[in-house]
Scaffold this motif. Structure first.
Motif, mmCIF file in Angstrom:
data_model
loop_
_atom_site.group_PDB
_atom_site.id
_atom_site.type_symbol
_atom_site.label_atom_id
_atom_site.label_comp_id
_atom_site.label_asym_id
_atom_site.label_seq_id
_atom_site.Cartn_x
_atom_site.Cartn_y
_atom_site.Cartn_z
ATOM 1 N N ASP A 151 -13.423 -7.397 0.408
ATOM 2 C CA ASP A 151 -12.639 -6.353 -1.159
ATOM 3 C C ASP A 151 -13.264 -6.999 -2.086
ATOM 4 N N TYR A 152 -13.429 -6.171 -3.254
ATOM 5 C CA TYR A 152 -14.298 -6.710 -4.399
ATOM 6 C C TYR A 152 -13.218 -6.221 -5.660
ATOM 7 N N VAL A 153 -12.736 -7.343 -6.925
ATOM 8 C CA VAL A 153 -11.501 -7.107 -7.425
ATOM 9 C C VAL A 153 -11.778 -7.941 -8.977
ATOM 10 N N ASP A 154 -11.352 -6.778 -8.855
ATOM 11 C CA ASP A 154 -11.840 -7.019 -10.932
ATOM 12 C C ASP A 154 -11.211 -6.771 -12.092
ATOM 13 N N THR A 155 -11.364 -7.404 -12.660
ATOM 14 C CA THR A 155 -9.924 -6.944 -13.532
ATOM 15 C C THR A 155 -9.732 -7.144 -14.939
ATOM 16 N N ASP A 156 -10.076 -6.840 -15.845
ATOM 17 C CA ASP A 156 -10.040 -7.163 -17.323
ATOM 18 C C ASP A 156 -8.738 -6.671 -18.223
ATOM 19 N N ALA A 157 -8.672 -7.711 -18.896
ATOM 20 C CA ALA A 157 -7.529 -7.557 -19.998
ATOM 21 C C ALA A 157 -8.007 -8.014 -21.537
ATOM 22 N N ASP A 158 -8.104 -6.596 -22.920
ATOM 23 C CA ASP A 158 -8.084 -6.878 -23.628
ATOM 24 C C ASP A 158 -6.777 -7.026 -24.121
ATOM 25 N N ALA A 159 -7.399 -7.873 -25.298
ATOM 26 C CA ALA A 159 -5.435 -7.918 -26.433
ATOM 27 C C ALA A 159 -5.718 -8.075 -27.536
ATOM 28 N N ILE A 160 -4.798 -7.308 -28.752
ATOM 29 C CA ILE A 160 -4.957 -7.697 -29.908
ATOM 30 C C ILE A 160 -3.921 -8.783 -30.389
ATOM 31 N N VAL A 161 -3.013 -8.239 -29.637
ATOM 32 C CA VAL A 161 -2.138 -9.473 -29.547
ATOM 33 C C VAL A 161 -2.374 -9.904 -28.478
ATOM 34 N N GLY A 162 -2.160 -11.937 -27.691
ATOM 35 C CA GLY A 162 -2.452 -12.541 -26.284
ATOM 36 C C GLY A 162 -3.569 -12.267 -25.763
ATOM 37 N N THR A 163 -3.917 -12.426 -24.767
ATOM 38 C CA THR A 163 -5.416 -13.207 -24.254
ATOM 39 C C THR A 163 -6.327 -12.066 -23.607
ATOM 40 N N SER A 164 -7.274 -12.045 -23.802
ATOM 41 C CA SER A 164 -8.119 -11.649 -23.944
ATOM 42 C C SER A 164 -8.865 -12.448 -22.825
ATOM 43 N N TYR A 165 -9.448 -11.549 -21.305
ATOM 44 C CA TYR A 165 -9.447 -11.929 -20.330
ATOM 45 C C TYR A 165 -10.439 -11.825 -18.940
ATOM 46 N N THR A 166 -11.156 -12.163 -18.618
ATOM 47 C CA THR A 166 -12.141 -10.933 -17.191
ATOM 48 C C THR A 166 -12.133 -11.787 -16.319
ATOM 49 N N SER A 167 -12.168 -11.413 -14.566
ATOM 50 C CA SER A 167 -12.052 -11.945 -13.649
ATOM 51 C C SER A 167 -12.889 -11.125 -12.474
ATOM 52 N N ASN A 168 -13.584 -11.884 -11.942
ATOM 53 C CA ASN A 168 -13.921 -10.866 -10.259
ATOM 54 C C ASN A 168 -13.747 -12.235 -9.328
ATOM 55 N N ALA A 225 4.549 -9.459 -30.006
ATOM 56 C CA ALA A 225 4.109 -10.363 -28.969
ATOM 57 C C ALA A 225 3.330 -9.853 -27.952
ATOM 58 N N ILE A 226 2.638 -9.277 -27.349
ATOM 59 C CA ILE A 226 1.807 -8.426 -26.668
ATOM 60 C C ILE A 226 1.498 -7.162 -26.508
ATOM 61 N N ASP A 227 -0.027 -7.146 -27.485
ATOM 62 C CA ASP A 227 -0.608 -6.357 -27.438
ATOM 63 C C ASP A 227 -1.197 -5.967 -26.214
ATOM 64 N N GLN A 228 -1.897 -5.046 -25.171
ATOM 65 C CA GLN A 228 -3.122 -5.592 -24.672
ATOM 66 C C GLN A 228 -2.838 -4.479 -23.432
ATOM 67 N N VAL A 229 -4.625 -4.559 -23.227
ATOM 68 C CA VAL A 229 -4.796 -3.190 -22.204
ATOM 69 C C VAL A 229 -5.265 -4.271 -21.308
ATOM 70 N N VAL A 230 -4.769 -3.759 -19.459
ATOM 71 C CA VAL A 230 -5.134 -4.807 -18.354
ATOM 72 C C VAL A 230 -5.717 -3.098 -17.484
ATOM 73 N N THR A 231 -6.503 -3.973 -16.997
ATOM 74 C CA THR A 231 -7.288 -2.652 -16.187
ATOM 75 C C THR A 231 -7.678 -3.406 -15.270
ATOM 76 N N HIS A 232 -7.271 -3.081 -13.182
ATOM 77 C CA HIS A 232 -7.446 -3.974 -12.363
ATOM 78 C C HIS A 232 -7.890 -2.931 -11.789
ATOM 79 N N LYS A 233 -8.799 -2.844 -10.412
ATOM 80 C CA LYS A 233 -9.451 -2.376 -10.182
ATOM 81 C C LYS A 233 -9.960 -2.653 -8.535
ATOM 82 N N GLN A 234 -10.052 -2.463 -7.282
ATOM 83 C CA GLN A 234 -9.937 -2.974 -6.125
ATOM 84 C C GLN A 234 -11.349 -2.000 -5.264
ATOM 85 N N LEU A 235 -11.969 -2.738 -5.144
ATOM 86 C CA LEU A 235 -13.213 -1.511 -4.037
ATOM 87 C C LEU A 235 -13.152 -2.196 -2.581
ATOM 88 N N GLY A 236 -12.319 -1.973 -1.428
ATOM 89 C CA GLY A 236 -12.837 -2.085 -0.121
ATOM 90 C C GLY A 236 -13.330 -1.406 0.933
#
Length: 735
Positions: free
Chosen positions: A480-497, A447-458
């Motif tokens: 703070d600056y926060v960057d989030t990236d989700a790369d999904a084979i199954v599920g939701t892919s998105y990027t947020s800053n 149901a979910i096959d996903q890589v989530v990367t979450h980075k924060q610089l403060g």
């Protein structure tokens, strides 16, 4: 498949693993050998050796052992070694003495059962997750720190530590974004590890409880060589055996070596490593229905020790590894540079069906079938954090400025696969009154096959300004600056800053008699992983206003904190009851008061007491306006606790100690509609210990009168019993 509440994570499934178990008698044999190993070199002693109780002063630092129950300094609310009465927020500190007296063994959330403002183990015991709510807000994933570096987690990708490796457990109440960036609005739990000591320490212990779950640990520290510039510490533990729930068993352990190099008084470098793991069959608790636990079903209540998974399928394990270092150097001009770094890796797997309410929605005879959902998950986590700080003191304009500036970075990567049967298939039901195991379960589909990367610089700054013969002004700012990236084979892919500015201002006055009234205001933000109807979720944000009094009396070794607070959290994620779609249309307010006192009365008596009132209210929810004015579930409005400990220091029973405690949790709501309640409960704990000639024996009993009660409900299908009476015996040896 109908996915309950939200994208799956630990909020949706608690305690899910097992594997081969070492029996308690094997552990006992290993531990006894360790206890006896030091007998030949033990010091001769003719009287009981008691830990000294120091009245005022002393060498208490933010990482040193707490003297008795009363800590004087902390870094959790300031990122510097600061007296607790100078931190403009409420801070609770639990040291190893208190943990030992109360008989804490395997779980960190057990440590906080006597701490005001903290709801620990809200669903009862959970073997692979430590649960914390602070001032009503869930801190389990975004509010746990280890030596001031985040242990952020998402989904099932969370680290779990053992209290035996810790010197302190500290709780900062209220927002912490000005120091740590994104964090839980209600507060944080900071875990402070044991460190190499200046004096030799050789300690080992063995113990077992009435369920047959045994443990053994060792803790060794000493100098290296003759120069006195190097010291080491190695701490380790193994535990395992049966748990209270039917079929539940576990095997867990860790080892943590450390080396400190201090070539001179101004420089220190400590490198450390950690390896730990867990292998368990999860407890049956935590997903029981409201009818059958809080309220009687037609057959009565579900047994506390009931297990409704599949013993032949339920399986899981995790292995976690960490390495890190701390470096500190003070220059000739008094400016100090500090840096701490940690890398961690986690591999975790769990499989097995879990409960999802009554089949058909209500208990129906003759079999009273419970619905189940199949699940399997694999998580691989890489976590990295580094924090750099410069601090110094200056006299400016007739005031003393203790200034701190810092730059920190966090990286979190989760590679996870979650599986469950494709709807309408779920899992086979099971009888509540006569469970039969072994039915073939449907296939779990990806149901979910996903890589989530979450980075924060403060980047952050702090100025603690002492002026006017007693006034203290604390100013904090952070970006703070926060960057989030989700790369999904199954599920939701998105990027947020996202980016955010956080601030805190506090004002206090220190009277000569030890009384320090204070007020403070702080803002926060808490980045979220996931998507809603408008795309990537935006960070939660808001503010807290707090006022109170801190008192450290001059005539006794004690500390008392009384506080009132008001927290507003915006961008609260809400779920549309018709479509199950998530949106950020909510606002929640938490307001209340807390009182905590800890006193080392003398070398015989130690006391801790607390009282808390937490009033939470949903003030906005456009997706479901009917919930406005309601309170979130799980959180009792009132909690209280008292622990008294007495040690005999003279006479025939010299070295004997007695402890007794009482914990009260008020009623809480069981559902977000506020139609059902979980009743209040009052529990009693007790301890008896004997220490003589470097040997120690302790007997601790929690839930002394074996009260059967529901700890909390996160909805009408997610209720958990509080722990049954547990008797733990421990034998220890120092040499």
């Amino acid at each position: 498949m109908s996915v309950p509440r939200r994208e799956w994570g630990i909020e949706d499934m608690r305690g899910q693993t097992r594997g081969p178990i070492f029996k308690a008698n094997r552990l006992a044999g290993v531990a006894i050998a360790g206890l006896m190993a030091g007998s030949a070199s033990a010091q001769d002693a003719t009287s009981t050796e008691l830990a000294p109780i120091v009245i005022q002063g002393g060498s208490d630092t933010a990482t040193s052992p707490v003297k008795g129950y009363v800590a004087k300094n902390s870094s959790t609310g300031s990122k510097s070694d600061t007296p607790l009465n100078e931190i403009p927020q409420s801070v609770s500190v639990i040291g190893t003495q208190e943990m030992d007296d109360r008989g804490i063994t395997n779980k960190i959330d057990e440590v906080l059962l006597y701490t005001p403002g903290v709801t620990a183990q809200p669903y009862g015991g959970d073997g692979d997750t430590d649960w914390f709510y602070i001032r009503g807000f869930n801190a389990t994933q975004t509010g746990v720190f280890f030596d001031n570096l985040t242990l952020f987690s998402y989904g099932f990708g969370g680290f779990q530590l053992d209290p035996f490796m810790l010197e302190r457990v500290e709780v900062l109440k209220g927002p912490a974004s000005v120091l740590y960036g994104g964090a839980n609005p209600g507060g944080i739990v900071n875990l402070v590890r044991k460190r190499p000591l200046d004096e030799p320490l050789f300690y080992t212990e063995i113990g077992i409880n009435n369920n047959g779950n045994a443990f053994t640990g060792f803790d060794v520290s000493d100098k290296v060589g003759s120069t006195g510039t190097m010291s080491y510490r190695i701490t380790g533990k193994v535990a395992g055996g049966d748990n209270y729930s039917d079929f539940s068993e576990d095997f867990r352990g860790f080892i943590m070596p450390q080396l400190t190099i201090s070539p001179d008084d101004s420089t220190s470098f400590t490198a450390w490593g950690y390896l730990g793991g867990l292998d368990q069959v999860h407890t049956g608790n935590g997903f029981f229905p409201y009818v059958g636990t809080v309220e009687d079903a037609p057959f009565g209540k579900i047994d506390r020790d009931a297990f409704y998974g599949e013993p032949g399928i339920d399986d899981g394990s995790y292995v976690q590894k960490m390495i890190g270092y701390e470096f500190e150097h003070e220059f000739d001009n008094g400016i100090k540079f500090s840096q701490n770094l940690r890398y961690g890796h986690l591999d975790k797997h769990e499989i097995g069906p879990y409960l999802n309410g009554w089949a058909g929605g209500a208990p129906t005879g003759p079999d009273y079938q419970l619905a189940r959902i199949g699940f399997e998950g694999r998580s691989a986590v890489d976590s990295f954090g580094i924090d750099n700080r410069l601090e110094g003191e200056a006299e400016l304009g007739g005031a003393t400025h203790n200034m701190l500036v810092g730059l920190d970075y966090k990286y979190y990567r989760l590679d996870h696969v979650q599986k469950w049967p494709t709807w309408p298939t779920t899992a086979t039901p099971i009888s509540a009154t006569d469970p039969i195991y072994g039915a073939i379960q449907p296939t779990n589909d990806v149901a979910i096959d996903q890589v989530v990367t979450h980075k924060q610089l403060g980047i952050y700054a702090q100025d603690q300004i002492h002026f006017g013969d007693g006034w203290l002004l604390t100013l904090n700012g952070r970006y703070d600056y926060v960057d989030t990236d989700a790369d999904a084979i199954v599920g939701t892919s998105y990027t947020s800053n996202d980016s955010a500015v956080s601030g805190r201002i506090g004002l206090a006055y220190e009277f000569d008699n030890g009384l320090t009234p204070y007020v403070s205001a702080a803002t926060f933000f808490n980045p979220l992983i996931g998507t809603g109807v408008s795309g990537a979720l935006e960070p939660e944000d808001g503010e807290q206003f707090e006022g109170g009094i801190k008192y450290e009396p001059t005539f006794i070794d004690g500390s008392v904190t009384a506080s009132v607070f008001h927290i507003t959290k915006r961008n609260n994620t809400v779920t549309n009851p018709a479509t199950f779609a998530q949106s950020q249309l909510g606002e929640v307010v938490s307001r209340g008061a807390e009182l905590e006192g800890k006193v080392n009365i003398n070398e015989n008596w130690k006391v801790l007491a607390s009282l808390a009132y937490t009033d939470m209210e949903v003030t906005e929810n456009e997706a479901n306006p009917a919930l406005v004015g309601n309170s979130p579930y799980l959180i009792p409005k009132v909690t209280a606790s008292l622990w008294v400990d007495y040690t005999l220091t003279t006479g025939a029973f010299e070295g004997m100690s007695f402890g007794a405690g009482v914990r009260h949790q008020g009623w809480s709501w069981a559902d977000e509609a506020n139609t059902e309640k979980v009743p209040a409960a009052t529990l009693f704990d007790a301890a008896i210990r004997y220490d003589r000639e470097n040997w120690g024996a302790a007997l601790n009993v929690t839930n002394l009168f074996d009260m059967e009660y529901v700890k909390g409900c996160g909805g009408l299908t997610v209720c958990g019993y509080g722990d049954a009476r547990t008797v733990t015996f421990k034998l220890s040896r120092k040499w």
